[in-house]
Scaffold this motif. Structure first.
Motif, PDB file in Angstrom:
ATOM      1  N   HIS A 238      12.596   0.107 -70.842  1.00  0.00           N
ATOM      2  CA  HIS A 238      13.432  -1.029 -71.271  1.00  0.00           C
ATOM      3  C   HIS A 238      12.592  -2.300 -71.361  1.00  0.00           C
ATOM      4  N   MET A 239      11.762  -2.526 -70.351  1.00  0.00           N
ATOM      5  CA  MET A 239      10.919  -3.716 -70.344  1.00  0.00           C
ATOM      6  C   MET A 239       9.922  -3.687 -71.505  1.00  0.00           C
TER       7      MET A 239
ATOM      8  N   THR B 234      20.797  -4.820 -63.990  1.00  0.00           N
ATOM      9  CA  THR B 234      19.574  -5.608 -64.110  1.00  0.00           C
ATOM     10  C   THR B 234      18.355  -4.765 -63.777  1.00  0.00           C
ATOM     11  N   VAL B 235      17.322  -4.911 -64.602  1.00  0.00           N
ATOM     12  CA  VAL B 235      16.016  -4.314 -64.287  1.00  0.00           C
ATOM     13  C   VAL B 235      15.254  -5.348 -63.463  1.00  0.00           C
TER      14      VAL B 235
ATOM     15  N   ASP C 236      13.570   1.942 -66.534  1.00  0.00           N
ATOM     16  CA  ASP C 236      13.402   0.497 -66.367  1.00  0.00           C
ATOM     17  C   ASP C 236      12.165   0.013 -67.119  1.00  0.00           C
TER      18      ASP C 236
ATOM     19  N   CYS D 290      16.252  -8.395 -67.481  1.00  0.00           N
ATOM     20  CA  CYS D 290      15.030  -7.819 -66.904  1.00  0.00           C
ATOM     21  C   CYS D 290      14.261  -8.952 -66.234  1.00  0.00           C
TER      22      CYS D 290
ATOM     23  N   ASN E 290      12.745   1.284 -58.768  1.00  0.00           N
ATOM     24  CA  ASN E 290      12.574   1.222 -60.218  1.00  0.00           C
ATOM     25  C   ASN E 290      12.432   2.626 -60.794  1.00  0.00           C
TER      26      ASN E 290
END
Length: 409
Positions: free
Chosen positions: A384-385, A16-17, A381, A347, A377
Motif C-alpha cells: 500500500h505504501m 491506518t498503515v 501494508d 499511511c 505490519n
C-alpha cells in the motif's frame, strides 16, 4: 505469531498503515487497558487506601523484576525513568568528572545521547570526542579503540541508531571499554523489544531505554540499567521521598539500596503498569519471533521501494545488518511532501533530519523520509505504501529536496 490477533489488539491498524515505530509505536489494547484500569482505580478505590497502595508498590516491583529478566539483569540493577534521555542524563550528571576527562560518542547519536555529554564540556571541562561510523553508518570497535587515551572515562553509542537502523556490534564495542578499564553506556531506545538485548552478553556498564517504541508501552516509560558493582559510584542527581531518607537527629542522608536510588518522588505508576503489560505482551510473542518477522519485513520493504525511480537508501545498501528502519529520499521530491501525501492515504511515516547530521552530510542531504516497521505490519501494508509513493512520484509539481553542496546521485 498470530498476526490477525495481534492486529485486532490494535484497532487503528484496521484503518491506518502505521510505520513510525522508531518515533513511538502503537500500544496494544492490553497495555491501554492496564493503564486505564489503574487510573480508574485510583479514584474509585482511593489512591492512598493503605491496602491499595501496598498492592501498587508490590506491582511496581513486579514490573521491575520482569524488566530485569527481559534485559538479562538483576532487579536491583534497574531503575525506572520517564524516558531514555533522563536515563542518559542521570549517568552523565552522576559521574565524578575531572577536568580533561574524555567521553567517546558515536557520530550516529541523536540529541538525547549527545547533549548530556556536550553539556559536561561547559560545566565540568570534559572533552567529548566523536567517533565516526563508516559510510553506511556502521560503527567499528577499532574506531573506538583508536580514540582511547589515558583520560578516557566512558564510551557511548546507540545499539540501533534511529537514522539508519543498523544493528551495531554492541558487545565488541563494549569490550573495548572493558579492555582499557573505562565505562560503556548503550542507548537501547530502538532495540529493546525489537531484538534480543542481554546486558550480560553485551557487557555494558549502563544501558538506557524507553518503552514507547518497540516495546509498545505508553509515553513516559523509560529505564536505566546500572551494573550492580557501579551503583555506589554514581551520585544520584535526584533526592527525596522514595529513594532517600534523612535522620533529623544526626542530619545523615542515606539512599535506598540498588538502582532504585536513582528514582525520586512518587513513581509514575500508570506508565510503569503499562510497561509491565507491554513486557508481558512482547514476552508472549517472543523476542526471537519479533526479530525474525521485522527482519523479513525490512528486506521486503527495501526490495519493493528500490524499484521506485529515484529511490535513495541510506545506510547499508540492503537489509543485511539493519532492522526495522528504512531511511530514504526520492530524488527531486521533498520528503515532507511524501509524508503529507501518505497521510492522506492513511499511511503514517515520518520525515526530518532525525538529528543525524553526520549521516546526512555523508549523503549530501539535509532531510529524509523514514519508514520504521514493527511485527504488526504486513506485506500488504508495505505494498500500500509503495503504491502510494509511486503515485506521489508521478506528480511533477512537488518541491525538490534541499541538498547540501555535496550532491549525491
Amino acid at each position: 505469531m498470530d498476526i490477525q490477533a495481534i492486529r485486532s489488539d490494535t484497532p487503528l491498524l484496521a484503518s491506518t498503515v502505521y510505520m513510525d515505530t522508531a518515533a513511538a509505536s502503537l500500544p496494544p489494547d492490553a497495555v491501554l487497558d492496564a493503564v486505564r484500569t489503574y487510573v480508574l482505580d485510583t479514584g474509585h478505590i482511593g489512591i492512598y487506601l493503605p491496602a491499595f497502595r501496598k498492592a501498587t508498590y508490590e506491582r511496581v516491583e513486579g514490573v521491575r523484576q520482569r524488566l530485569a529478566l527481559f534485559l538479562g539483569a538483576q532487579p536491583q540493577e534497574v531503575a525506572f525513568t520517564k524516558n531514555a534521555t533522563e536515563s542518559i542524563s542521570l549517568i552523565a550528571r552522576g559521574i565524578d568528572w575531572q577536568r580533561g576527562d574524555e567521553v567517546l560518542v558515536a557520530d550516529t547519536e541523536m540529541l538525547s545521547n549527545l547533549l548530556p555529554w556536550r553539556r559536561l564540556e561547559v560545566t565540568h571541562g570534559v572533552v567529548v570526542k566523536m567517533v565516526a561510523s563508516d559510510a553506511q553508518g556502521r560503527l567499528s570497535p577499532e574506531a573506538f579503540a583508536q580514540a582511547v587515551t589515558p583520560r578516557t572515562r566512558l564510551l557511548t553509542f546507540s545499539h540501533i541508531p534511529n537514522s539508519t537502523g543498523v544493528v551495531q556490534p554492541a558487545a565488541e564495542i563494549c569490550a573495548v571499554a572493558r579492555k582499557h578499564g573505562f565505562w560503556s553506556l548503550v542507548n537501547a531506545s530502538q532495540s529493546v523489544g525489537l531484538v534480543g538485548v542481554d546486558v550480560e552478553h553485551i557487557g555494558c556498564d549502563f544501558l538506557a531505554g524507553c518503552g514507547r517504541k518497540a516495546l509498545r508501552a505508553t509515553e513516559g516509560t523509560g529505564f536505566l540499567y546500572i551494573r550492580e558493582a557501579l551503583i555506589g559510584s554514581i551520585e544520584p542527581v535526584l533526592a527525596g521521598w522514595w529513594n532517600g531518607s534523612y535522620d533529623r537527629q544526626t542530619g545523615a542522608l542515606s539512599f535506598v539500596a540498588g538502582a532504585r536510588r536513582f528514582e525520586a518522588g512518587c513513581p509514575i505508576v500508570p506508565s510503569i503498569v503499562g510497561l509491565g503489560a507491554a513486557l508481558d505482551y512482547a514476552t508472549r510473542i517472543g523476542i526471537e519471533a519479533i526479530e525474525a518477522r521485522v527482519q523479513e519485513l525490512t528486506a521486503y520493504a527495501i526490495g519493493h521501494l528500490s524499484g521506485i525511480d529515484g529511490f535513495e537508501l541510506y545506510g547499508p545498501p540492503d537489509a543485511k545488518g539493519r532492522i526495522g528502519i528504512v531511511p530514504f529520499n526520492l530524488r527531486g521530491t521533498d520528503p515532507s511532501r511524501i509524508v503529507a501525501a501518505l497521510e492522506q492515504q492513511h499511511c503514517i511515516i515520518e520525515a526530518g533530519g532525525f538529528m543525524a547530521d553526520a549521516i546526512l552530510a555523508r549523503y549530501g542531504v539535509s532531510t529524509m523520509a523514514r519508514v520504521s516497521l514493527h511485527y504488526f505490519n504486513t506485506r500488504e501494508d508495505i505494498d500500500h505504501m509503495v503504491a502510494a509513493i509511486r503515485a506521489i512520484r508521478a506528480i511533477r509539481n512537488l518541491q525538490p529536496i534541499h541538498r547540501t553542496s555535496k550532491e549525491h546521485s
